[in-house]
Design an enzyme around this catalytic site. Structure first.
Site, mmCIF file in Angstrom:
data_model
loop_
_atom_site.group_PDB
_atom_site.id
_atom_site.type_symbol
_atom_site.label_atom_id
_atom_site.label_comp_id
_atom_site.label_asym_id
_atom_site.label_seq_id
_atom_site.Cartn_x
_atom_site.Cartn_y
_atom_site.Cartn_z
ATOM 1 N N CYS A 177 0.807 -1.215 0.000
ATOM 2 C CA CYS A 177 0.000 0.000 0.000
ATOM 3 C C CYS A 177 0.842 1.268 0.000
ATOM 4 O O CYS A 177 0.309 2.370 -0.014
ATOM 5 C CB CYS A 177 -0.956 -0.042 1.182
ATOM 6 S SG CYS A 177 -1.884 -1.583 1.126
ATOM 7 N N HIS A 321 -2.334 8.315 6.016
ATOM 8 C CA HIS A 321 -2.587 7.015 5.380
ATOM 9 C C HIS A 321 -3.915 6.458 5.901
ATOM 10 O O HIS A 321 -4.677 5.872 5.145
ATOM 11 C CB HIS A 321 -1.443 6.046 5.693
ATOM 12 C CG HIS A 321 -1.597 4.705 5.049
ATOM 13 N ND1 HIS A 321 -1.603 4.541 3.680
ATOM 14 C CD2 HIS A 321 -1.757 3.452 5.564
ATOM 15 C CE1 HIS A 321 -1.753 3.246 3.387
ATOM 16 N NE2 HIS A 321 -1.857 2.576 4.513
ATOM 17 N N GLU A 332 -0.558 5.414 13.483
ATOM 18 C CA GLU A 332 -0.207 6.624 12.740
ATOM 19 C C GLU A 332 -0.439 7.861 13.607
ATOM 20 O O GLU A 332 0.359 8.796 13.622
ATOM 21 C CB GLU A 332 -1.035 6.717 11.452
ATOM 22 C CG GLU A 332 -0.614 7.876 10.552
ATOM 23 C CD GLU A 332 -1.321 7.861 9.203
ATOM 24 O OE1 GLU A 332 -2.296 7.105 9.039
ATOM 25 O OE2 GLU A 332 -0.889 8.621 8.306
ATOM 26 N N LYS A 353 -9.661 8.507 2.336
ATOM 27 C CA LYS A 353 -10.125 7.128 2.177
ATOM 28 C C LYS A 353 -11.578 6.996 2.611
ATOM 29 O O LYS A 353 -12.244 6.038 2.248
ATOM 30 C CB LYS A 353 -9.254 6.172 2.979
ATOM 31 C CG LYS A 353 -7.876 5.978 2.352
ATOM 32 C CD LYS A 353 -7.147 4.803 2.956
ATOM 33 C CE LYS A 353 -5.804 4.579 2.297
ATOM 34 N NZ LYS A 353 -4.808 5.611 2.643
ATOM 35 N N HIS A 358 -9.671 2.153 0.176
ATOM 36 C CA HIS A 358 -8.217 2.014 0.162
ATOM 37 C C HIS A 358 -7.794 1.429 -1.187
ATOM 38 O O HIS A 358 -8.100 0.288 -1.489
ATOM 39 C CB HIS A 358 -7.801 1.109 1.325
ATOM 40 C CG HIS A 358 -6.328 0.974 1.493
ATOM 41 N ND1 HIS A 358 -5.422 1.659 0.713
ATOM 42 C CD2 HIS A 358 -5.591 0.240 2.360
ATOM 43 C CE1 HIS A 358 -4.196 1.334 1.101
ATOM 44 N NE2 HIS A 358 -4.270 0.474 2.089
ATOM 45 N N PHE A 424 1.834 -3.414 3.967
ATOM 46 C CA PHE A 424 2.163 -4.731 4.519
ATOM 47 C C PHE A 424 3.651 -4.988 4.286
ATOM 48 O O PHE A 424 4.208 -4.595 3.259
ATOM 49 C CB PHE A 424 1.365 -5.836 3.819
ATOM 50 C CG PHE A 424 -0.063 -5.963 4.300
ATOM 51 C CD1 PHE A 424 -0.607 -5.096 5.235
ATOM 52 C CD2 PHE A 424 -0.864 -6.986 3.804
ATOM 53 C CE1 PHE A 424 -1.919 -5.231 5.665
ATOM 54 C CE2 PHE A 424 -2.178 -7.128 4.230
ATOM 55 C CZ PHE A 424 -2.716 -6.263 5.157
HETATM 56 C C1 LIG Z 1 4.807 1.127 8.594
HETATM 57 O O1 LIG Z 1 4.186 0.330 7.615
HETATM 58 C C2 LIG Z 1 3.788 -0.981 8.066
HETATM 59 C C3 LIG Z 1 2.795 -1.648 7.209
HETATM 60 O O2 LIG Z 1 1.430 -1.286 7.381
HETATM 61 C C4 LIG Z 1 2.950 -1.070 9.049
HETATM 62 O O3 LIG Z 1 2.925 -2.401 9.553
HETATM 63 C C5 LIG Z 1 3.122 -0.027 9.976
HETATM 64 O O4 LIG Z 1 1.748 0.257 10.095
HETATM 65 C C6 LIG Z 1 3.672 1.259 9.467
HETATM 66 N N1 LIG Z 1 3.950 2.010 10.618
HETATM 67 C C7 LIG Z 1 2.981 2.666 11.224
HETATM 68 C C8 LIG Z 1 3.377 3.208 12.533
HETATM 69 O O5 LIG Z 1 1.892 2.856 10.759
#
Ligand SMILES: *[C@@H]1O[C@H](CO)[C@@H](O)[C@H](O)[C@H]1NC(C)=O
Ligand SMILES: *[C@@H]1O[C@H](CO)[C@@H](O)[C@H](O)[C@H]1NC(C)=O
Ligand SMILES: *[C@@H]1O[C@H](CO)[C@@H](O)[C@H](O)[C@H]1NC(C)=O
Ligand SMILES: *[C@@H]1O[C@H](CO)[C@@H](O)[C@H](O)[C@H]1NC(C)=O
Ligand SMILES: *[C@@H]1O[C@H](CO)[C@@H](O)[C@H](O)[C@H]1NC(C)=O
Length: 437
Positions: A177, A321, A332, A353, A358, A424
């Site tokens: 993604c 995101h 996030e 979104k 998504h 992912f």
């Molecule tokens: C960084 O990306 C990976 C994939 O979704 C994820 O596992 C992680 O959510 C991300 N970091 C954050 C803090 O969102």
């Protein structure tokens, strides 16, 4: 020599329509592109009926004059059959972006100075499925000659390069993604480092397939609680968020060195924005779940801000995101809280979104375009369905202390904005955009 990199063309295919103007009109009108799978023609025959999640963000079908998708508006009949759907979306968005930038019939720029960086998270799910079934039922003779080329995630980029004769860097990232945003960030670096003067970059995805939705439902990534009210299903940062909504489409941007744009006579008023910095990082934690403190996201935002040569306080807007999953939005948010500390007053945060779902590998590119339009038009987009901010019942103490622009857009002068994408595998990407001056 530090080359400045600017954005001069935009192209979109999204669940809200085909083309930037129609998508934008529908966004501003607060429309939702999310529909119910129960309205699909082969709901039971194709197996949608057994899947617990019943909402998708599908590109609407109809004629281009209505802002909808019909392959015949874009391709000769034989040509469309040779192209996987994600490549078709990528080619359509590219044409719009090239027309917008007035590079479509440009003969002055040497073709080896124009490159392509267009990625896809998954490639053609449809071809994989059909060929697997065909092989199982009838063996070798049912496997199509174009099976492999149609499947490959880099084929949209290959097709764009062939169609327009662009001979510069031909690149295609696939970072789930984060694909679309990595594509823009990598293309920015190609121009910055003088590998090219112009890059066609972004992401494209067409994974609306019952097998794909089944996979995301098995992984408990998609929402299951709003099946009867599709337009309410995607609700980033809301306490009742429950998973993302699978969407499809493409976002393509034309970026070029400022020097090149001015040399070919682009009116500075038609420059959408400037790219100032790019950050990337890995969580090194888990294949699908973020660290609760959002460390990877924190570092990718921090790097983008530092590389832009600005302070965190200079950021006016974050296009998050935020996919509407319980743990993703929380991580996030925690990362943003850590980055901004007590200086959260001036920054607005939202996620589009809520209206398109998504778009996986296309998400970062489509949302970059929304961020760029937000800067250009001085409007902060709202987060739809944000009725009760924050604290999901499974949340420990997360501080939801930003202005998440619930439900209604607001006017705001945006000088700097950042756009986040995470994927992912634990990948994180951030691009920082600035109003052009
Ligand atoms: C960084 O990306 C990976 C994939 O979704 C994820 O596992 C992680 O959510 C991300 N970091 C954050 C803090 O969102
Ligand atoms: C570009 O060239 C093609 C083929 O000659 C033509 O059909 C098209 O109208 C041109 N587009 C623009 C925007 O000039
Ligand atoms: C096709 O699927 C059936 C049922 O799963 C399996 O028994 C068979 O071995 C498969 N045939 C091939 C050629 O893969
Ligand atoms: C695009 O790729 C397909 C294979 O996936 C190929 O058959 C087709 O000829 C290509 N078209 C263009 C315009 O490059
Ligand atoms: C999405 O973003 C645009 C601005 O970037 C905004 O005008 C629009 O209202 C937003 N739409 C939704 C539904 O969030």
């Amino acid at each position: 020599m530090s080359r400045r990199v600017v954005i001069t063309g935009l192209g979109l295919v999204t669940p809200l329509g085909v083309g930037v103007p129609v998508t934008w009109r529908n966004l501003i009108a607060g429309k939702s592109g999310i529909i119910s799978t129960t309205s699909l023609p082969n709901y039971e025959k194709d197996g949608w009926d057994k899947i617990p999640s019943k909402v998708i963000g599908k590109v609407p079908h109809g004629s281009l004059t209505e802002g909808k998708w019909d392959p015949e508006d874009h391709f000769e009949r034989g040509e469309a059959r040779r192209l996987a759907l994600f490549a078709q979306y990528g080619l359509a968005a590219t044409k719009e972006a090239l027309e917008d930038s007035k590079l479509i019939n440009d003969t002055d720029t040497p073709k080896d100075r124009i490159g392509v960086a267009v990625g896809s998270g998954i490639g053609s799910f449809h071809d994989l499925y059909e060929n697997a079934i065909g092989f199982n039922e009838s063996g070798y003779r049912k496997v199509q000659p174009l099976f492999v080329p149609k499947l490959l995630t880099n084929m949209a980029a290959g097709n764009i390069s062939i169609k327009y004769g662009f001979q510069g860097p031909l690149h295609s990232v696939s970072t789930a993604c984060a694909t679309g945003l990595h594509a823009i960030g990598d293309a920015y670096n190609f121009i910055k480092n003088d590998y090219a003067d112009v890059m066609i970059c972004g992401g494209t995805e067409s994974s609306i397939h019952p097998l794909a939705l089944s996979g995301f439902a098995r992984a408990r990534s998609v929402t299951t609680e709003f099946n009867d009210t599709p337009e309410k299903a995607s609700r980033p940062f809301d306490a009742n968020r429950n998973g993302f909504v699978l969407g499809e489409g493409s976002g393509i941007v034309v970026i070029e060195s400022l020097e090149h744009a001015l040399k070919r006579g682009v009116n500075p008023d038609n420059i959408y924005a400037e790219i100032k910095g790019y950050g990337l990082s890995g969580d090194a934690h888990h294949i699908t779940a973020p660290l609760e403190n959002g460390d990877g996201a924190y570092r990718s935002m921090k790097i983008a801000v530092e590389r832009s040569g600005i302070n965190v306080n200079d950021i006016d807007y974050i296009n998050a995101h935020a996919t509407s999953t319980v743990i993703g939005d929380r991580a996030e948010n925690n990362a943003m809280v850590r980055l901004f500390g007590d200086n959260t007053n001036n920054v607005a945060v939202s996620s589009n979104k809520s209206s398109i779902g998504h778009l996986l590998g296309a998400a970062g590119a489509v949302e970059s375009i929304f961020t760029i339009k937000a800067i250009k038009d001085s409007i902060v987009p709202p987060t739809l369905n944000l009725d009760q901010i924050g604290q999901h019942k499974e949340d420990s103490q997360s501080l939801f202390k930003f202005d998440y622009v619930p439900n209604v857009a607001k006017s705001k002068d945006i000088n700097y904005a950042i756009c986040n994408s995470f994927g992912f595998g634990g990948v994180n990407a951030t691009v920082c955009f600035k109003k052009f001056s």
